[in-house]
Enzyme design. Sequence first.
Site, PDB file in Angstrom:
ATOM      1  N   ILE A 126       3.050  18.624   7.820  1.00  0.00           N
ATOM      2  CA  ILE A 126       3.784  18.891   6.023  1.00  0.00           C
ATOM      3  C   ILE A 126       5.066  19.044   6.013  1.00  0.00           C
ATOM      4  CG2 ILE A 126       1.695  18.075   5.010  1.00  0.00           C
ATOM      5  CD1 ILE A 126       1.176  20.485   3.618  1.00  0.00           C
ATOM      6  N   CYS A 130      -5.502   8.451   8.628  1.00  0.00           N
ATOM      7  CA  CYS A 130      -5.922   8.207   9.778  1.00  0.00           C
ATOM      8  C   CYS A 130      -5.429   9.104  10.953  1.00  0.00           C
ATOM      9  CB  CYS A 130      -4.931   7.303  10.290  1.00  0.00           C
ATOM     10  SG  CYS A 130      -5.461   4.801   9.113  1.00  0.00           S
ATOM     11  N   LYS A 152       0.935  -1.201  -0.203  1.00  0.00           N
ATOM     12  CA  LYS A 152       0.400  -0.252   0.096  1.00  0.00           C
ATOM     13  C   LYS A 152       1.082   1.354   0.351  1.00  0.00           C
ATOM     14  CE  LYS A 152      -2.794   2.750   2.787  1.00  0.00           C
ATOM     15  NZ  LYS A 152      -1.896   4.242   3.903  1.00  0.00           N
ATOM     16  N   ASN A 153       1.654   1.510   0.642  1.00  0.00           N
ATOM     17  CA  ASN A 153       2.758   2.350   1.409  1.00  0.00           C
ATOM     18  C   ASN A 153       3.422   2.911   0.069  1.00  0.00           C
ATOM     19  OD1 ASN A 153       1.118   3.065   3.731  1.00  0.00           O
ATOM     20  ND2 ASN A 153       3.205   1.759   4.256  1.00  0.00           N
ATOM     21  N   ARG A 188       0.341  15.384  11.548  1.00  0.00           N
ATOM     22  CA  ARG A 188       1.171  15.169  10.810  1.00  0.00           C
ATOM     23  C   ARG A 188       1.296  16.112   9.577  1.00  0.00           C
ATOM     24  NH1 ARG A 188      -2.287   9.262   9.018  1.00  0.00           N
ATOM     25  NH2 ARG A 188      -0.139   8.434   8.335  1.00  0.00           N
ATOM     26  N   ARG A 195      -4.325  10.119   3.266  1.00  0.00           N
ATOM     27  CA  ARG A 195      -2.858  11.098   3.738  1.00  0.00           C
ATOM     28  C   ARG A 195      -2.167  11.101   2.553  1.00  0.00           C
ATOM     29  NH1 ARG A 195      -0.199  14.400   6.845  1.00  0.00           N
ATOM     30  NH2 ARG A 195       1.780  14.094   7.734  1.00  0.00           N
ATOM     31  N   GLN A 244       8.192  19.605   6.559  1.00  0.00           N
ATOM     32  CA  GLN A 244       9.472  19.357   5.805  1.00  0.00           C
ATOM     33  C   GLN A 244       8.987  18.911   4.358  1.00  0.00           C
ATOM     34  OE1 GLN A 244      11.990  18.293   7.312  1.00  0.00           O
ATOM     35  NE2 GLN A 244      11.323  19.799   8.994  1.00  0.00           N
TER      36      GLN A 244
END
Length: 418
Positions: free
Chosen positions: A124, A117, A22-23, A122, A93, A126
Site C-alpha cells: 500500500i 487473496c 464486487k470491486n 500487494r 483487501r 502508493q
Amino acid sequence: MDKLVVNGGNPLFGSVEIGGAKNAAVAILPAAIMASEGISVIDNIPDIQDIQRLERIITSLGCKVKRVQNTVEIDSTNLTSVNADTEDGSKMRASYYLIGALLGRFGKAKVELPGGCPIGVRPIDQHIKGFEALGATVKISHGTVEAQADKLIGTNIYFDVVSVGATINLMLASVFAEGTTVLENAAKEPHIVDVANFLNSMGANIKGAGTDVIRIAGVEKLKGCNYSVIPDQIEAATYMIATAACGGCVTIKNVIPKHLESISAKLIEMGADIKEGDDYVTIESHKNLKGVNIKTLPYPGFPTDAQQPMSTLLSISQGRSIVNESIWESRLKHVDELKKMGANIKVEGTVAIIDGVEKLTGANVKATDLRAGAAMVIAALAAEGVSEISCIEHIDRGYPHIEDKFKELGANIRREKI
C-alpha cells in the site's frame, strides 16, 4: 466448512443474471460513510462475504446499516469512531478504503492491515505516499495502519505504478481536502468511474475518472443519495468463459458489454460466437476452440481477475497458449490444481505455457484464492467425471450463489458440508 461437488461434462444453456460489481461495491460502502447528512440507499449490492464483512465493520463504527435483498441503506450521520481495527478487516483487501474515507471525513483513521487473496505482494506504498502528500502522517505498527492530519491540503499526486486501490483511496481522502487534488497516472477501471459517480451523487466534485488524470475539488460536506452499482464484469466474464469451456449457449444479462470487450475479443479469436445487446451478451460455443496468447494489463486491457478462469479454458483448447500475468506475481497457484485434472501447463516465473489437452478429468482440488476458485469450478464443469472443490470460502468472497446460477444453466453442481 463447505465444498462444491461437480459432475462435469454438461453443456450450458439458458440465461444468467449478473449482480453488482464486487470491486465497486467494496469501495462504495466505505465512501457512503463520508456523508454527514441523509441516508444513502445503494442498489445492486452483491450478497457476498466481503460485503457482509464491510457491513459489520461500518456498523461497528456507529453507522446504521440495513439490507433488503440487494439494496443496502447506510445512515452515517452518527458515525463517531475512526477505529476500524477489526478481524473482519484483516480478512479482506478492500478494508483499506476505510483509511481514505475516515481520514477524509475526520482527519484520522485506524484500520487493520488488509488481507484478501494470497496472489502476491500487494503493498500500500502508493496509498501512503498519497496520504502523506495531502498532509497526513501515516504509521504502520503491529498489523495496523494509523493515519492522522490536522488539515488535508489538495496537491498533485503522481502514482509510480498504476494502482486501482490507491486511485480510489486517494479520491476518497481528497474529497474534503482544501483546494484541488490532481491524481496522475490514475487507474481507469470501470469501478473507479462508478465510485467517482457515487461520490459526485453525494456532492463531491470529481472530474476525469476513467482517464489517467483525475481532478478532485474539495467540498465541505457530502449528503446521502440513491445509487445503483454497475454490473460485475468479472462475474460476467466467468460465465462467458465457462460457456466456452463446456459448450452450449448462454445469455449473460445485466452487463455493460463495453466493459467486457477484452474478454469478448479473445473468446471470438478462439472461435466462440458472441452477440451483444444494450445490456446483455450471448455466447455460443461448440468447444474445439483454439488457443490464444494473453497478457494481463490495467483496463482496458485483459483483466488480471479473468486470467485464472481463462487459463482453464486454454488448458482444453487446441494448440499452445502463452499466459503472461503482468499484474500479480503469484497469480498462477491454480496451475498445480489444474494439473491434478490432467492439464499440461509449465510455469516460468509469471508466465504459463499451456499445451491444450483433449479433456480434463475430475479430481479433488482446492480454491487457493477467489479467482482460482472460479477457475476450478469451470475446470470441474468441463471435466469428465466428478470433482470436489474445497476451500470455497474464497469463492464466496466474490461470487453470489455460484452453484445455484450454474444449476440453472444445466450444470450438475451442489454444495455440501465437509
